[in-house]
Design a protein around this motif. Structure first.
Motif, PDB file in Angstrom:
ATOM      1  N   SER A   1       2.216  68.481  86.227  1.00  0.00           N
ATOM      2  CA  SER A   1       2.606  67.074  86.283  1.00  0.00           C
ATOM      3  C   SER A   1       3.846  66.809  85.434  1.00  0.00           C
ATOM      4  CB  SER A   1       1.460  66.175  85.836  1.00  0.00           C
ATOM      5  OG  SER A   1       1.168  66.340  84.461  1.00  0.00           O
ATOM      6  N   HIS A   2       3.939  67.498  84.286  1.00  0.00           N
ATOM      7  CA  HIS A   2       5.083  67.273  83.384  1.00  0.00           C
ATOM      8  C   HIS A   2       6.388  67.669  84.057  1.00  0.00           C
ATOM      9  CE1 HIS A   2       7.866  67.914  80.043  1.00  0.00           C
ATOM     10  NE2 HIS A   2       7.084  67.146  79.318  1.00  0.00           N
TER      11      HIS A   2
ATOM     12  N   ASP B   1       7.319  79.760  74.656  1.00  0.00           N
ATOM     13  CA  ASP B   1       8.060  79.833  73.399  1.00  0.00           C
ATOM     14  C   ASP B   1       7.323  80.656  72.341  1.00  0.00           C
ATOM     15  OD1 ASP B   1       5.980  78.101  73.090  1.00  0.00           O
ATOM     16  OD2 ASP B   1       7.142  76.478  72.174  1.00  0.00           O
ATOM     17  N   GLY B   2       6.479  81.565  72.783  1.00  0.00           N
ATOM     18  CA  GLY B   2       5.728  82.410  71.853  1.00  0.00           C
ATOM     19  C   GLY B   2       4.241  82.245  72.052  1.00  0.00           C
TER      20      GLY B   2
ATOM     21  N   GLY C   1       4.169  72.341  81.567  1.00  0.00           N
ATOM     22  CA  GLY C   1       5.567  72.046  81.869  1.00  0.00           C
ATOM     23  C   GLY C   1       6.541  73.004  81.232  1.00  0.00           C
ATOM     24  N   GLY C   2       6.044  74.101  80.650  1.00  0.00           N
ATOM     25  CA  GLY C   2       6.896  74.999  79.886  1.00  0.00           C
ATOM     26  C   GLY C   2       8.013  75.637  80.689  1.00  0.00           C
ATOM     27  N   LEU C   3       7.728  76.035  81.924  1.00  0.00           N
ATOM     28  CA  LEU C   3       8.762  76.693  82.724  1.00  0.00           C
ATOM     29  C   LEU C   3       9.853  75.705  83.110  1.00  0.00           C
ATOM     30  CD1 LEU C   3       6.485  78.896  85.009  1.00  0.00           C
ATOM     31  CD2 LEU C   3       7.607  79.528  82.861  1.00  0.00           C
TER      32      LEU C   3
END
Length: 244
Positions: A49-50, A204-205, A224-226
């Motif tokens: 969703s993000h 990010d780790g 939503g990290g990617l």
């Protein structure tokens, strides 16, 4: 039209996996990113969703239902692998309409989270909601129940996740997503709940998808990290174009 292979294909991808070989579901935010992930050989995709909200110009949690379902439908049409959708808490829609909108989009499943406005929803109320969605779906959707005890300040996040997880599995959830759980907690939840556990991998780790799989996760998503990582790359490109 349903993405490649439909819900039964997607359902089967969650089971019989070796430790350390979880189902990895990248999170496309639009049709172009979906094609990139599918062309790279991923077996299925999970919209965040993000990321989708950002691609549409909204803050996470503020995308109108019509725009979110339309975005999911565009992603589904772009690929020939199953797509499951993060639809937050269903945008205030009733269970029957949630199911109808998902099936119209071509999605084979969904995430439904158990917090609203930054607060955990009563677990029995959430279980009743999941039961209604499960019954309306009639096996046509794979429901992943997100558990937010690790996000929302629970004093005993794993114990509370177990209580919620048992209720949600009894309500028909086929997978649980204790977002933020890592390491030993994932293993305990997988053993006690006896359904696939979805773990969040951070770009990010933190533990890798393989490490999360070895800990007990059957399914890996990235939130939503990617999309955020791709956005950072575009920012760098913009600075280069501006000569900065």
């Amino acid at each position: 039209m349903t993405a490649g292979g439909g819900v039964e294909r997607f359902r089967s991808l969650h089971h019989g996996r070796a430790a350390g070989d979880p189902l990895v579901l990248p999170g496309p935010w639009d049709a172009a990113s979906a094609r990139i992930f599918a062309d790279a050989g991923f077996e299925a995709l999970a919209t965040p969703s993000h990321g989708v909200s950002a691609s549409l110009g909204y803050e996470d949690g503020h995308t109108p239902a019509d725009e979110m379902f339309a975005a999911v439908a565009r992603i589904v049409r772009a690929v020939d692998v199953p797509v499951t959708a993060d639809i937050e808490r269903g945008y205030g829609l009733g269970p029957e309409e949630i199911v109808e909108r998902l099936l119209e989009s071509g999605a084979v499943g969904c995430n439904l989270e158990d917090s609203a406005g930054g607060e955990l929803v009563d677990p029995r109320r959430q279980a009743d909601f999941l039961t209604a969605v499960h019954e309306a779906a009639g096996g046509r959707l794979f429901v992943n129940a997100r558990i937010d005890t690790y996000l929302r300040g629970s004093a005993q996040p794993m114990a509370d996740a177990l209580v919620r997880g048992r209720l949600y599995v009894a309500a028909g959830a086929e997978c649980v997503y204790p977002i933020g759980a890592t390491g030993g907690d994932i293993g305990v939840l997988a053993r006690e709940l006896n359904v696939p556990v979805n773990a969040l991998a951070r770009v990010d780790g933190g533990p890798s998808p393989r490490e999360l799989g070895a800990a007990g996760a059957s399914r890996i998503t990235f939130g939503g990290g990617l999309a955020q990582r791709a956005g950072a790359a575009v920012e760098r490109l913009a600075r280069e174009l501006r000569g900065g």
